[in-house]
Design a protein around this motif. Structure first.
Motif, PDB file in Angstrom:
ATOM      1  N   ARG A  64       0.820  -1.205   0.000  1.00  0.00           N
ATOM      2  CA  ARG A  64       0.000   0.000   0.000  1.00  0.00           C
ATOM      3  C   ARG A  64       0.861   1.265   0.000  1.00  0.00           C
ATOM      4  O   ARG A  64       0.483   2.277  -0.590  1.00  0.00           O
ATOM      5  N   LEU A  65       2.002   1.186   0.658  1.00  0.00           N
ATOM      6  CA  LEU A  65       2.878   2.353   0.706  1.00  0.00           C
ATOM      7  C   LEU A  65       3.619   2.572  -0.611  1.00  0.00           C
ATOM      8  O   LEU A  65       3.859   3.712  -1.005  1.00  0.00           O
ATOM      9  N   LEU A  66       3.968   1.482  -1.305  1.00  0.00           N
ATOM     10  CA  LEU A  66       4.832   1.585  -2.479  1.00  0.00           C
ATOM     11  C   LEU A  66       4.124   1.350  -3.810  1.00  0.00           C
ATOM     12  O   LEU A  66       4.622   1.749  -4.859  1.00  0.00           O
ATOM     13  N   GLY A  67       2.979   0.658  -3.792  1.00  0.00           N
ATOM     14  CA  GLY A  67       2.280   0.364  -5.040  1.00  0.00           C
ATOM     15  C   GLY A  67       2.994  -0.652  -5.900  1.00  0.00           C
ATOM     16  O   GLY A  67       2.716  -0.777  -7.092  1.00  0.00           O
ATOM     17  N   LEU A 104       4.451  -4.765  -5.657  1.00  0.00           N
ATOM     18  CA  LEU A 104       4.634  -5.998  -4.910  1.00  0.00           C
ATOM     19  C   LEU A 104       6.110  -6.369  -4.838  1.00  0.00           C
ATOM     20  O   LEU A 104       6.598  -6.815  -3.792  1.00  0.00           O
ATOM     21  N   ALA A 105       6.831  -6.179  -5.937  1.00  0.00           N
ATOM     22  CA  ALA A 105       8.259  -6.514  -5.957  1.00  0.00           C
ATOM     23  C   ALA A 105       9.014  -5.692  -4.917  1.00  0.00           C
ATOM     24  O   ALA A 105       9.836  -6.216  -4.155  1.00  0.00           O
ATOM     25  N   ASP A 106       8.736  -4.378  -4.868  1.00  0.00           N
ATOM     26  CA  ASP A 106       9.401  -3.526  -3.881  1.00  0.00           C
ATOM     27  C   ASP A 106       8.970  -3.898  -2.470  1.00  0.00           C
ATOM     28  O   ASP A 106       9.775  -3.846  -1.533  1.00  0.00           O
ATOM     29  N   ALA A 107       7.695  -4.253  -2.305  1.00  0.00           N
ATOM     30  CA  ALA A 107       7.201  -4.642  -0.980  1.00  0.00           C
ATOM     31  C   ALA A 107       7.927  -5.883  -0.479  1.00  0.00           C
ATOM     32  O   ALA A 107       8.309  -5.974   0.697  1.00  0.00           O
ATOM     33  N   GLU A 108       8.138  -6.838  -1.363  1.00  0.00           N
ATOM     34  CA  GLU A 108       8.856  -8.052  -0.975  1.00  0.00           C
ATOM     35  C   GLU A 108      10.285  -7.730  -0.563  1.00  0.00           C
ATOM     36  O   GLU A 108      10.811  -8.287   0.415  1.00  0.00           O
ATOM     37  N   ASP A 109      10.926  -6.822  -1.299  1.00  0.00           N
ATOM     38  CA  ASP A 109      12.296  -6.425  -0.959  1.00  0.00           C
ATOM     39  C   ASP A 109      12.337  -5.743   0.408  1.00  0.00           C
ATOM     40  O   ASP A 109      13.264  -5.966   1.194  1.00  0.00           O
ATOM     41  N   VAL A 110      11.341  -4.899   0.682  1.00  0.00           N
ATOM     42  CA  VAL A 110      11.297  -4.201   1.964  1.00  0.00           C
ATOM     43  C   VAL A 110      11.156  -5.194   3.111  1.00  0.00           C
ATOM     44  O   VAL A 110      11.846  -5.086   4.136  1.00  0.00           O
ATOM     45  N   VAL A 111      10.278  -6.161   2.947  1.00  0.00           N
ATOM     46  CA  VAL A 111      10.073  -7.147   4.011  1.00  0.00           C
ATOM     47  C   VAL A 111      11.336  -7.988   4.208  1.00  0.00           C
ATOM     48  O   VAL A 111      11.733  -8.285   5.340  1.00  0.00           O
ATOM     49  N   GLN A 112      11.988  -8.353   3.124  1.00  0.00           N
ATOM     50  CA  GLN A 112      13.245  -9.106   3.212  1.00  0.00           C
ATOM     51  C   GLN A 112      14.286  -8.309   3.996  1.00  0.00           C
ATOM     52  O   GLN A 112      14.970  -8.847   4.879  1.00  0.00           O
ATOM     53  N   GLU A 113      14.401  -7.023   3.674  1.00  0.00           N
ATOM     54  CA  GLU A 113      15.364  -6.169   4.361  1.00  0.00           C
ATOM     55  C   GLU A 113      14.996  -5.993   5.832  1.00  0.00           C
ATOM     56  O   GLU A 113      15.879  -5.959   6.708  1.00  0.00           O
ATOM     57  N   THR A 114      13.711  -5.892   6.117  1.00  0.00           N
ATOM     58  CA  THR A 114      13.267  -5.740   7.509  1.00  0.00           C
ATOM     59  C   THR A 114      13.666  -6.944   8.346  1.00  0.00           C
ATOM     60  O   THR A 114      14.196  -6.803   9.459  1.00  0.00           O
ATOM     61  N   TYR A 115      13.425  -8.140   7.809  1.00  0.00           N
ATOM     62  CA  TYR A 115      13.809  -9.351   8.545  1.00  0.00           C
ATOM     63  C   TYR A 115      15.327  -9.485   8.646  1.00  0.00           C
ATOM     64  O   TYR A 115      15.852  -9.972   9.658  1.00  0.00           O
ATOM     65  N   ALA A 116      16.027  -9.039   7.619  1.00  0.00           N
ATOM     66  CA  ALA A 116      17.493  -9.092   7.674  1.00  0.00           C
ATOM     67  C   ALA A 116      18.011  -8.234   8.832  1.00  0.00           C
ATOM     68  O   ALA A 116      18.950  -8.629   9.542  1.00  0.00           O
ATOM     69  N   ARG A 117      17.390  -7.084   9.038  1.00  0.00           N
ATOM     70  CA  ARG A 117      17.813  -6.212  10.139  1.00  0.00           C
ATOM     71  C   ARG A 117      17.478  -6.842  11.496  1.00  0.00           C
ATOM     72  O   ARG A 117      18.228  -6.690  12.462  1.00  0.00           O
TER      73      ARG A 117
END
Length: 311
Positions: free
Chosen positions: A32-35, A37-50
Motif C-alpha cells: 500500500r505504501l509503495l504500489g 509488490l516486488a518492492d514490498a517483498e524487498d522491503v520485508v526481506q530487508e526488515t527481517y534481515a535487520r
C-alpha cells in the motif's frame, strides 16, 4: 521465507513463529505504501534481515517485535518513496501501480510463492485509490496509510515519519482531502462487472456505438509499458480519442483473448496471448460509464498473472 540460524545465536529462535507471523501484515503495509509488490517483498526481506542482524539479547530487549518490524518496514518504505520520485522522473511513459489478481489466483502463479505474501484486497487497494496515493508526498502517504488504514495512533506514526503527532495529523488530513477530491460516486460491484463485460463485448465486436455509450465523455486511458513494450507515453484524454486508440488496437486484438478478471479487488480484464497475460486492464466506473482505464503492459508488473487460470 526461511531464515537460517544466525552466527552467535545458540539455537533455534523460540520466537520465530511469532516473528514470521508478521510477514503478511508487512507485505500488506509495504504494498500500500509503495504500489509495487516486488518492492514490498524487498522491503520485508530487508526488515527481517535487520531483525536477524541483531543479537538474541538485543531482540529480547524489544517489548513488541511486531511493532518494531512495522516501524522498520515503514521507515524503509518512506526512504524508498522519497527516492522513487526521482526514479520515476526517468521512467519511460506513465507509471501505474502494480496490479494484483485475486489471492487464490496469484499464489499458484508464482513458483514457490508463500501464502503469507498475499495482499488483502479492500478499498485501500483498488487502482483508483493507489493512483491518488501516488500524487501524495511520501510523508502524507505514510501518515495516512499507517493511521487511516492500519489504525496506528499518531504518536507512533510520528516516530516513523520524524514529525510531531500534530504534524502527522495534518499530513493525514491533507491526504484525505486529496482522496475526497478524486473520489467518484460508488458504483455497486455487480454494475461495475456488467459495464466491464459490456465494454469487453463491444470492443471484441468492434461496436463503436456501444463503446461510445460506455465511456464517459471526459474519460482518460493510461498505459504503462515501462519502456519495455510499445505503448502510449501519455494519457489519452476524452472518449473519442480513447475510441480511436481502441480501433487502432483492433487488429492486434484478433491475436489476443480478453478475459474477465478481478483486478485489485474490482472487475477488470486481462489480455492473453497463447495463454500468457500480456496486459491487465483496471477500470474506474462512475454511474454507468467508464471514467478511467489503466492498461498495464510492463512485463515486470505482470509476474503474478503469468500463470493465472485460463478462461
Amino acid at each position: 521465507m526461511t531464515t537460517p540460524p544466525e552466527p552467535g545465536h545458540p539455537g533455534p529462535d523460540p520466537g520465530l513463529s511469532a516473528i514470521m507471523s508478521e510477514r503478511r501484515r508487512l507485505i500488506n503495509l509495504a504494498y500500500r505504501l509503495l504500489g509495487s509488490l516486488a518492492d514490498a517483498e524487498d522491503v520485508v526481506q530487508e526488515t527481517y534481515a535487520r531483525w536477524y542482524a541483531m543479537s538474541r539479547q538485543q531482540q529480547d530487549a524489544i517489548d513488541s517485535p511486531g511493532a518494531w518490524l512495522c516501524k522498520v518496514a515503514s521507515r524503509i518504505c518512506l526512504n524508498l518513496l522519497s527516492s522513487a520520485r526521482a526514479r520515476r522522473e526517468t521512467y519511460v511513459g506513465e507509471w501505474i501501480p502494480e496490479p494484483l489478481p485475486e489471492p487464490t489466483e496469484w499464489t499458484d502463479a508464482r513458483p514457490g510463492g508463500d501464502p503469507a505474501d498475499r495482499v488483502t484486497l479492500d478499498e485501500s487497494i483498488n487502482m483508483a485509490f493507489l493512483v491518488v496515493l501516488e500524487s501524495m508526498t511520501p510523508a502524507e502517504r505514510v501518515a495516512f496509510i499507517l493511521h487511516d488504514v492500519f489504525r496506528y495512533p499518531f504518536a507512533e506514526v510520528a516516530e516513523i515519519v520524524g514529525r510531531t503527532p500534530a504534524a502527522c495529523r495534518q499530513l493525514a488530513s491533507s491526504a484525505r482531502r486529496r482522496l475526497r477530491a478524486a473520489r467518484t460516486p460508488a458504483t455497486p460491484p455487480s454494475r461495475q462487472a456488467r459495464i466491464v463485460r459490456d465494454f469487453k463485448q463491444a470492443w471484441e465486436a468492434g461496436d463503436i456505438d456501444a463503446l461510445i455509450t460506455l465511456l464517459d465523455p471526459d474519460a482518460t486511458a493510461t498505459s504503462d509499458g515501462g519502456g519495455l513494450v510499445s505503448t502510449a507515453l501519455h494519457p489519452v484524454e476524452g472518449a473519442e480519442q480513447i475510441l480511436r486508440s481502441l480501433v487502432h488496437l483492433e487488429s492486434r486484438l484478433r491475436n489476443l483473448t480478453l478475459v474477465e478478471r478481478m483486478v485489485n479487488g474490482q472487475p477488470g480484464l486481462i489480455a492473453q496471448e497463447d495463454g500468457v497475460t500480456v496486459t491487465v486492464y483496471a477500470f474506474e466506473v462512475a454511474g454507468d460509464r467508464i471514467k478511467h482505464i489503466w492498461a498495464i503492459r510492463n512485463p515486470d508488473k505482470l509476474r503474478p498473472w503469468t500463470s493465472a487460470p485460463q478462461p
